[in-house]
Design a protein around this motif. Structure first.
Motif, PDB file in Angstrom:
ATOM      1  N   GLY A 170       0.790  -1.230   0.000  1.00 56.32           N
ATOM      2  CA  GLY A 170       0.000   0.000   0.000  1.00 56.32           C
ATOM      3  C   GLY A 170       0.822   1.279   0.000  1.00 56.32           C
ATOM      4  N   GLY A 171       2.129   1.161   0.016  1.00 54.52           N
ATOM      5  CA  GLY A 171       2.990   2.345  -0.064  1.00 54.52           C
ATOM      6  C   GLY A 171       2.999   3.162   1.211  1.00 54.52           C
ATOM      7  N   ALA A 172       3.813   4.198   1.205  1.00 55.14           N
ATOM      8  CA  ALA A 172       3.853   5.116   2.352  1.00 55.14           C
ATOM      9  C   ALA A 172       2.477   5.747   2.551  1.00 55.14           C
ATOM     10  CB  ALA A 172       4.910   6.192   2.132  1.00 55.14           C
ATOM     11  N   THR A 173       1.761   5.937   1.453  1.00 52.02           N
ATOM     12  CA  THR A 173       0.445   6.571   1.531  1.00 52.02           C
ATOM     13  C   THR A 173      -0.527   5.753   2.385  1.00 52.02           C
ATOM     14  OG1 THR A 173       0.861   7.432  -0.679  1.00 52.02           O
ATOM     15  CG2 THR A 173      -1.398   7.610   0.132  1.00 52.02           C
ATOM     16  N   PHE A 211      -0.211   6.578   5.943  1.00 53.41           N
ATOM     17  CA  PHE A 211      -0.874   7.819   6.379  1.00 53.41           C
ATOM     18  C   PHE A 211      -2.178   7.486   7.112  1.00 53.41           C
ATOM     19  CE2 PHE A 211       0.901  10.462   2.529  1.00 53.41           C
ATOM     20  CZ  PHE A 211       2.179  10.336   3.040  1.00 53.41           C
ATOM     21  N   PHE A 252       3.535  15.821   1.150  1.00 55.27           N
ATOM     22  CA  PHE A 252       3.241  14.512   1.746  1.00 55.27           C
ATOM     23  C   PHE A 252       2.806  14.633   3.213  1.00 55.27           C
ATOM     24  CE2 PHE A 252       5.987  12.690  -1.726  1.00 55.27           C
ATOM     25  CZ  PHE A 252       4.982  11.968  -2.339  1.00 55.27           C
ATOM     26  N   CYS A 309       7.573  14.434   8.463  1.00 56.04           N
ATOM     27  CA  CYS A 309       8.100  13.859   7.225  1.00 56.04           C
ATOM     28  C   CYS A 309       9.549  14.313   7.162  1.00 56.04           C
ATOM     29  CB  CYS A 309       7.319  14.350   6.007  1.00 56.04           C
ATOM     30  SG  CYS A 309       7.997  13.715   4.464  1.00 56.04           S
ATOM     31  N   ASN A 324      12.262  13.828   5.248  1.00 56.94           N
ATOM     32  CA  ASN A 324      12.833  14.384   4.007  1.00 56.94           C
ATOM     33  C   ASN A 324      11.674  14.665   3.050  1.00 56.94           C
ATOM     34  OD1 ASN A 324      15.508  14.771   2.392  1.00 56.94           O
ATOM     35  ND2 ASN A 324      14.173  13.657   1.009  1.00 56.94           N
ATOM     36  N   THR A 374      10.390  15.086  -0.161  1.00 56.97           N
ATOM     37  CA  THR A 374      10.802  14.643  -1.492  1.00 56.97           C
ATOM     38  C   THR A 374      10.457  15.641  -2.594  1.00 56.97           C
ATOM     39  OG1 THR A 374       9.998  12.539  -0.620  1.00 56.97           O
ATOM     40  CG2 THR A 374      10.754  12.538  -2.902  1.00 56.97           C
ATOM     41  N   ASP A 407       8.127   9.756   8.517  1.00 61.38           N
ATOM     42  CA  ASP A 407       8.082   9.299   7.132  1.00 61.38           C
ATOM     43  C   ASP A 407       9.485   9.484   6.557  1.00 61.38           C
ATOM     44  OD1 ASP A 407       7.741   8.857   4.446  1.00 61.38           O
ATOM     45  OD2 ASP A 407       6.032  10.214   4.205  1.00 61.38           O
ATOM     46  N   SER A 463      10.527   7.936   3.728  1.00 63.31           N
ATOM     47  CA  SER A 463      10.485   7.310   2.402  1.00 63.31           C
ATOM     48  C   SER A 463      11.672   7.692   1.521  1.00 63.31           C
ATOM     49  CB  SER A 463       9.201   7.704   1.679  1.00 63.31           C
ATOM     50  OG  SER A 463       8.093   7.126   2.320  1.00 63.31           O
ATOM     51  N   SER A 464      12.073   8.955   1.565  1.00 63.00           N
ATOM     52  CA  SER A 464      13.109   9.393   0.617  1.00 63.00           C
ATOM     53  C   SER A 464      14.459   9.651   1.275  1.00 63.00           C
ATOM     54  CB  SER A 464      12.621  10.632  -0.131  1.00 63.00           C
ATOM     55  OG  SER A 464      12.168  11.611   0.773  1.00 63.00           O
ATOM     56  N   GLY A 503       8.150   3.916   1.915  1.00 62.35           N
ATOM     57  CA  GLY A 503       7.889   3.164   0.690  1.00 62.35           C
ATOM     58  C   GLY A 503       9.250   2.766   0.134  1.00 62.35           C
ATOM     59  N   GLN A 520      10.419   2.378  -2.906  1.00 63.13           N
ATOM     60  CA  GLN A 520      10.884   2.696  -4.267  1.00 63.13           C
ATOM     61  C   GLN A 520      11.771   3.924  -4.402  1.00 63.13           C
ATOM     62  OE1 GLN A 520       7.850   2.861  -3.046  1.00 63.13           O
ATOM     63  NE2 GLN A 520       6.672   4.569  -3.831  1.00 63.13           N
ATOM     64  N   LYS A 521      12.196   4.516  -3.271  1.00 63.91           N
ATOM     65  CA  LYS A 521      13.123   5.646  -3.363  1.00 63.91           C
ATOM     66  C   LYS A 521      14.569   5.171  -3.146  1.00 63.91           C
ATOM     67  CE  LYS A 521       9.279   8.048  -3.546  1.00 63.91           C
ATOM     68  NZ  LYS A 521       8.560   8.627  -2.462  1.00 63.91           N
TER      69      LYS A 521
HETATM   70  C1  LIG Z   1       7.041   8.916  -2.271  1.00 64.46           C
HETATM   71  C2  LIG Z   1       6.653   9.368  -0.927  1.00 64.46           C
HETATM   72  C3  LIG Z   1       5.408   9.054  -0.366  1.00 64.46           C
HETATM   73  C4  LIG Z   1       4.378   8.265  -1.126  1.00 64.46           C
HETATM   74  O1  LIG Z   1       4.830   6.988  -1.262  1.00 64.46           O
HETATM   75  P1  LIG Z   1       3.936   5.825  -1.933  1.00 64.46           P
HETATM   76  O2  LIG Z   1       4.772   4.624  -1.657  1.00 64.46           O
HETATM   77  O3  LIG Z   1       3.806   6.166  -3.379  1.00 64.46           O
HETATM   78  O4  LIG Z   1       2.635   5.797  -1.252  1.00 64.46           O
HETATM   79  C5  LIG Z   1       5.134   9.497   0.892  1.00 64.46           C
HETATM   80  N1  LIG Z   1       6.015  10.208   1.597  1.00 64.46           N
HETATM   81  C6  LIG Z   1       7.224  10.541   1.090  1.00 64.46           C
HETATM   82  C7  LIG Z   1       8.176  11.346   1.912  1.00 64.46           C
HETATM   83  C8  LIG Z   1       7.578  10.135  -0.190  1.00 64.46           C
HETATM   84  O5  LIG Z   1       8.767  10.460  -0.695  1.00 64.46           O
END
Ligand SMILES: *Cc1c(COP(=O)(O)O)cnc(C)c1O
Length: 365
Positions: free
Chosen positions: A74-77, A80, A102, A153, A155, A157, A177, A179-180, A198, A200-201
């Motif tokens: 479900g990703g970082a989203t 949330f 974000f 959050c 970083n 992004t 968060d 993620s990045s 998430g 993918q970063k």
């Molecule tokens: C990319 C990103 C998200 C969203 O990530 P998803 O995996 O697409 O849901 C949330 N927070 C940050 C800081 C991000 O870089």
């Protein structure tokens, strides 16, 4: 021209070594006769992979034993929503610092989750009025000592900013968060209640979301929380309540092994700071390009800048593609340019970009 350097914000560049290793084992994983994509997630082979990946997260990030690493979807989203569903079940109050798009989305999602049952979701600080060009100072934050958590959050992004200090929230757990910025530098995990990202970063292809949660924050969620969104269920089942995202977890394992082989997160930090310095030193030396974020809060992962006009930005982006650089276009909500320079971006890539920027400036001044 084909891509020489990929500056995508995510999904983004992975170490070539990792891709080659995955390729070598794509059809026949380590001689077992099938691909990781074809394995049962309950098989002996896969059990070794997922357990090892969890162990590697502990080793590479120095995660203490009183934290659990979860592999979710479900990703970082999705986090949330999942964070308030689970963590608001104690006092029903949470603080959010809004430093970008974000974190604002995370704040709204918490209101969506907590609103109907009268939970209190507060903006403890925000730089929205200043177009998020900076991170608030500690003395600007209005923190509730009875909050279940404080969300930041770390970083940003899209904007290209980074928290360079961790707010002092007293006994309130910090939820970050990352993620990045995860795996880009060492962090003291013991200062956090929950870290999520998430993949993918900076970790793996899209499909797995990493949650690092302090075990004392694993408690019964708000009534009505679906099974798969319940941290307690996920932790009790070692992320195997249902089929986990097997392939991205496997690639995360390869990335963590790659990091371990290459000096770990301290070496990554030095590598990333050196890369960012090349770009920021140049940006500071010219008026042709403007940096969006104040110098002290600039990210070393996502570098945002623009020229004096949207037309020139467009020309820059077209020219950069022609020169073999992909994905330098800024986020659709912000415009301008963004160079995402995650772990796997070599310094050569940043130097190549700066050479292009110098040439473009000369030709368009
Ligand atoms: C990319 C990103 C998200 C969203 O990530 P998803 O995996 O697409 O849901 C949330 N927070 C940050 C800081 C991000 O870089």
């Amino acid at each position: 021209m084909k891509t020489l350097y990929n500056f995508s914000a995510g999904p983004s560049v992975l170490p070539k070594e990792v891709l080659l290793d995955a390729q070598k084992n794509l059809v026949d994983f380590e001689g077992c006769g099938m691909s990781v994509m074809e394995m049962s997630h309950r098989s002996k082979e896969y059990d070794i992979i997922i357990k090892k990946t969890e162990e590697l997260f502990h080793e590479v990030m120095g995660i203490p034993d009183n934290y659990k690493v979860l592999f979710l979807q479900g990703g970082a989203t999705q986090q949330f929503g999942m964070i308030p569903m689970n963590l608001l079940a104690k006092n029903g109050k949470a603080d959010y610092v809004i430093t970008g798009i974000f974190s604002n989305t995370a704040y709204k999602e918490a209101q969506l989750v907590g609103g109907p049952t009268g939970k209190t979701i507060s903006a403890a600080g925000s730089t929205k009025e200043e177009n998020y060009k900076r991170i608030p100072e500690q003395n600007e934050l209005k923190l509730d000592p009875a909050a279940d958590y404080l969300h930041i959050c770390e970083n940003n992004t899209i904007i290209g900013s980074k928290w360079k200090y961790l707010p002092d929230a007293g006994k309130v757990p910090i939820v970050s968060d990352m993620s990045s910025c995860i795996l880009s530098e060492p962090v003291d995990v013991s200062k956090y209640g929950l870290i999520y990202a998430g993949a993918q970063k900076n970790i793996a292809p899209a499909g797995v979301t990493i949650v690092i949660i302090k075990k004392d924050l694993i408690y019964d969620p708000l009534p009505g929380t679906p099974t798969m969104l319940n941290y307690k269920v996920q932790a009790e089942n070692d992320s195997m309540k249902n089929t986990p995202p097997c392939w991205p977890i496997y690639i995360a394992k390869l990335v963590l092994e790659y990091l371990q082989k290459n000096g770990g997160l301290a070496a990554m930090k030095a590598h990333n700071e050196a890369k960012a310095k090349v770009l920021y030193d140049f940006l500071d030396s010219t008026d042709f390009y403007k940096s969006h974020v104040v110098a002290k809060d600039r990210s070393i992962m996502n570098v945002t800048f623009r020229t004096e006009s949207d037309e020139l930005d467009d020309k820059f982006i077209k020219g950069s593609v022609a020169a073999g650089m992909s994905n330098l276009k800024g986020h659709r909500d912000v415009g301008g340019m963004r160079a995402s320079i995650y772990n796997a971006m070599p310094k050569d890539g940043v130097e190549y970009l700066v050479d292009f920027m110098k040439k473009f400036e000369k030709e368009n001044k």
